[in-house]
Design an enzyme around this catalytic site. Structure first.
Site, PDB file in Angstrom:
ATOM      1  N   GLU A   1    -105.310 -34.751 -16.607  1.00 16.29           N
ATOM      2  CA  GLU A   1    -104.192 -35.232 -17.410  1.00 16.29           C
ATOM      3  C   GLU A   1    -104.340 -36.696 -17.776  1.00 16.29           C
ATOM      4  OE1 GLU A   1    -102.788 -35.481 -13.047  1.00 16.29           O
ATOM      5  OE2 GLU A   1    -104.151 -34.279 -14.279  1.00 16.29           O
TER       6      GLU A   1
ATOM      7  N   ASP B   1    -101.287 -26.634 -20.379  1.00 22.64           N
ATOM      8  CA  ASP B   1    -102.159 -26.797 -21.544  1.00 22.64           C
ATOM      9  C   ASP B   1    -101.362 -27.161 -22.791  1.00 22.64           C
ATOM     10  OD1 ASP B   1    -104.282 -26.162 -19.943  1.00 22.64           O
ATOM     11  OD2 ASP B   1    -104.515 -24.108 -20.679  1.00 22.64           O
TER      12      ASP B   1
END
Length: 362
Positions: free
Chosen positions: A283, A257
């Site tokens: 991502e 994160d």
């Protein structure tokens, strides 16, 4: 009926309309006084013309203060307390000439108090009520010393008590209504904040703060339509963080994160405000470049790639993160699906060629 047409800001225009309403009320009061004098219900020496001049002058003064915007420098732009104080003084002057109508004319004080019910809190309503009672008490004392033989003590006390009880009711109800208004305003503020949060959630990604996929696809259709109409260049880049799964596996999802958030910050700062940046999923990120050349898009992505590669992370100072990207220009009249598919193919080419690069597909 007189109406107000103004180019003033909406709130100021409302205050001006209220001022005209106050003028109407004053004029009705003066008309009643004039008729009362003609019917011998008021003292014959009641200065009607002076009262009318005062009414017009005072209202013109307040109107100019509001119209010019000077009143907005005060805490209360409507000048409620000042206007109520003037109204109380004028009412007291009229009561001096009211003879046997004194009891009925006390209701004018209450009419003045109604102007403050929606605008003043309980403390300020109490101050206005005390001022009103003081003015009336001063009038009674003056009349007592001026003509004690005409004063009837029971009437004086009765009128004084009626006014005190009426003012006490206005203070109580005014405070109650003001508290209700405050709660309504607070609830409205919270609803507005909740609406803003929900609106942000609808178009923003929680983790990165970037636009989400759904909002991006909506904007993509708009930008494609504009590019078709205006024949302006439009480019799409799909970015994928290289080996991101290894970051999650090696350092945990909190570290992943952190990497996603860091990339989002760098991209938001490094791209133009007109560029549409969004998190496409996991991502993957997308950038839509309107009104710019292919070379400028490539240069912007290269700068972002180098800056991202130079980042250091607290959970692993030696970690180096990279990304691959596929870039393609928009072809007139193609669909959004075709546009995205071509950028996606360019991304896979960048992966096949060793990652950490920008691949252009024409």
């Amino acid at each position: 009926m007189l109406t107000l047409k103004s180019t003033a800001p909406p709130e100021r225009a409302i205050r001006l309309k209220r001022q005209l309403m106050a003028l109407y009320s004053y004029c009705l009061l003066w008309a009643g006084t004039f008729v009362g004098v003609e019917l011998a219900a008021f003292e014959p020496n009641t200065p009607n013309l002076i009262l009318l001049a005062l009414i017009l002058t005072i209202n013109a003064f307040f109107y100019l203060l509001i119209w010019s915007g000077i009143s907005e420098q005060f805490r209360d732009p409507s000048l409620t307390i000042m206007q109520m104080a003037v109204g109380i003084l004028l009412t007291t002057a009229i009561l001096y000439y009211s003879r046997e109508l004194r009891g009925a004319m006390l209701s004018i004080y209450f009419m003045v108090m109604t102007f403050g019910v929606l605008a003043l809190d309980r403390r300020r309503m109490l101050l206005i009520a005390a001022f009103t009672q003081l003015c009336f008490t001063s009038l009674l004392i003056y009349e007592w010393f001026e003509a004690p033989q005409q004063a009837i003590f029971s009437y004086l006390v009765g009128h004084w008590l009626i006014l005190a009880l009426g003012l006490g009711w206005f203070v109580y109800m005014g405070g109650y209504i003001h508290n209700l208004q405050s709660r309504v305003r607070e609830q409205r503020r919270r609803l507005h904040e909740t609406h803003n949060r929900l609106s942000a959630i609808a178009v923003r990604d929680d983790l990165t703060g970037l636009y989400n996929r759904r909002h991006f696809l909506e904007r993509l259709e708009e930008e494609m339509s504009r590019a078709n109409r205006e024949n302006n260049p439009l480019h799409l880049a799909i970015i994928d963080l290289d080996h991101f799964k290894q970051v999650n596996d090696s350092y945990g999802h909190h570290a992943g994160d952190d990497v996603l958030h860091r990339f989002a910050q760098l991209a938001a700062m490094g791209l133009r405000k007109s560029d549409l940046l969004a998190r496409y999923g996991g991502e993957e990120f997308v950038v839509l470049f309107p009104h710019t050349s292919t070379q400028a898009c490539q240069a912007a992505l290269e700068r972002l790639r180098h800056r991202f590669k130079e980042q250091h992370y607290s959970f692993s100072p030696d970690l180096t993160c990279e990304f691959s990207a596929g870039l393609t220009p928009y072809q007139p009249e193609e669909s959004a699906e075709q546009f995205i598919r071509r950028a996606d193919r360019a991304l896979y080419q960048a992966k096949d060629l060793g990652r950490n690069r920008i691949q252009l597909a024409i």
